[in-house]
Design an enzyme around this catalytic site. Structure first.
Site, PDB file in Angstrom:
ATOM      1  N   LYS A  27       0.833  -1.200   0.000  1.00  0.00           N
ATOM      2  CA  LYS A  27       0.000   0.000   0.000  1.00  0.00           C
ATOM      3  C   LYS A  27       0.870   1.254   0.000  1.00  0.00           C
ATOM      4  O   LYS A  27       0.532   2.263  -0.620  1.00  0.00           O
ATOM      5  CB  LYS A  27      -0.922   0.004   1.219  1.00  0.00           C
ATOM      6  N   ARG A  28       2.002   1.178   0.695  1.00  0.00           N
ATOM      7  CA  ARG A  28       2.882   2.347   0.780  1.00  0.00           C
ATOM      8  C   ARG A  28       3.401   2.727  -0.607  1.00  0.00           C
ATOM      9  O   ARG A  28       3.406   3.886  -0.989  1.00  0.00           O
ATOM     10  CB  ARG A  28       4.040   2.032   1.726  1.00  0.00           C
TER      11      ARG A  28
END
Length: 331
Positions: A257-258
């Site tokens: 997600k980062r």
């Protein structure tokens, strides 16, 4: 593609518990292309059997996102069709009928174990990756009297009794697969809260919707043995399977997600909001599939003659920051 003479029918079956991301779009596009390239019938099915996690507004957004990509379907929740309903939460009676059939044939038994009981009994986790330890068979041989007594105190789940056999099948992408049917233990087909399991629901739905070809993510490859056991127990013909590789980050884990957020997000909603053209997304996915030498904008329909199942990669697709930049460049 299916080796049987049945008319070719395939499906994409998302779960409306989150937004569609590029990994979902990858599976949706390839399953759509597989069926469209064979002049088959494509079905959209909403797998909202887990009503606690599913959200109606996300189901609507999924339809909008797929239409935005340029995908369409011949049967589905919004267009109807001869084998509906196409939303799992409306199909409970079919699953209950299948449970009755399995019970009559002696495949089911009541299980009163809690999750804590199972974790305490486990020596090593060797069940399906999402489920943890294999079931040790605690309730398998309960007498009817013992089961009736326990049922006064606790609502049971229903488990499918797995025999000792080797299951062999050819996956259209992963190749020949061999599984020990008993490796994951007897599995749940209806939870104690009466929610039908994914394994049973998908088998009943694919059979009733006459699906011949299932293309889905590689994370579901280890579900095939259980589904084959259910097809056999119910006297149903199984479809052909093809499992496409997953998108991974450079660290070897599912696309982080980062990493995604740093590049503006990889949900289709985020891509739409950033004004990324759907043709850019399609061309980028075709490039990852090895069906284009370079990512170039293409409509979904322009990709139909380019599809080749035997050309698709079988190893996980590592998505780097540079690759995301190529997706989200100026349209």
């Amino acid at each position: 593609m299916s080796q049987n003479p049945r008319p070719v029918r395939g499906r994409f079956a998302p779960t409306p518990s989150g937004e569609l991301h590029i990994g979902n779009a990858w599976t949706a596009l390839l399953s759509w292309l597989q069926i469209r390239s064979a002049n088959g019938t494509f079905i959209l099915r909403m797998e909202d059997i887990d009503t606690q996690r599913s959200r109606p507004h996300l189901a609507k957004q999924i339809l909008d996102d797929l239409y935005w990509l340029g995908l369409d379907w011949d049967e589905g929740p919004d267009v109807g069709g001869p084998f509906g309903p196409y939303t799992q939460s409306e199909r409970t009676e079919y699953y209950e009928h299948a449970l009755s059939q399995l019970d009559e044939k002696g495949y089911l038994y009541r299980c009163f174990c809690s999750r804590a009981d199972l974790l305490a009994a486990a020596r090593a986790p060797h069940g399906l990756s999402s489920e943890g330890p294999a079931y040790p068979g605690t309730c398998r041989n309960l007498s009817s009297e013992e089961a009736a007594r326990k049922a006064l105190e606790k609502e049971p789940s229903l488990r499918f009794r797995v025999g000792h056999e080797r299951l062999v099948f050819r996956d259209g992408i992963a190749g020949m697969q061999t599984f020990d049917a008993a490796a994951g233990g007897d599995f749940i087909v209806r939870r104690a809260d009466r929610m039908i399991s994914y394994q049973l629901a998908v088998v009943v739905d694919d059979h009733m919707m006459r699906i011949t070809d299932v293309l889905r993510g590689a994370d579901l490859l280890d579900s095939v043995p259980r589904q084959l056991l259910l097809y056999k127990a119910l006297g149903m013909e199984a479809p052909s399977f093809a499992h496409v590789p997953l998108f991974m980050g450079p660290d070897g884990k599912r696309l982080a997600k980062r990493l995604a957020k740093r590049h503006g997000g990889t949900s289709l909603a985020a891509l739409r909001e950033s004004r990324t053209a759907p043709e850019r997304v399609i061309g980028w996915l075709m490039w990852l599939a090895g069906l284009l030498p370079e990512p170039e904008p293409l409509s979904a329909r322009e990709c139909i003659p380019l599809f080749r199942l035997d050309k698709l990669p079988s190893e996980p697709i590592v998505i780097t920051a540079d690759m995301l930049s190529r997706l989200q460049g100026a349209s």
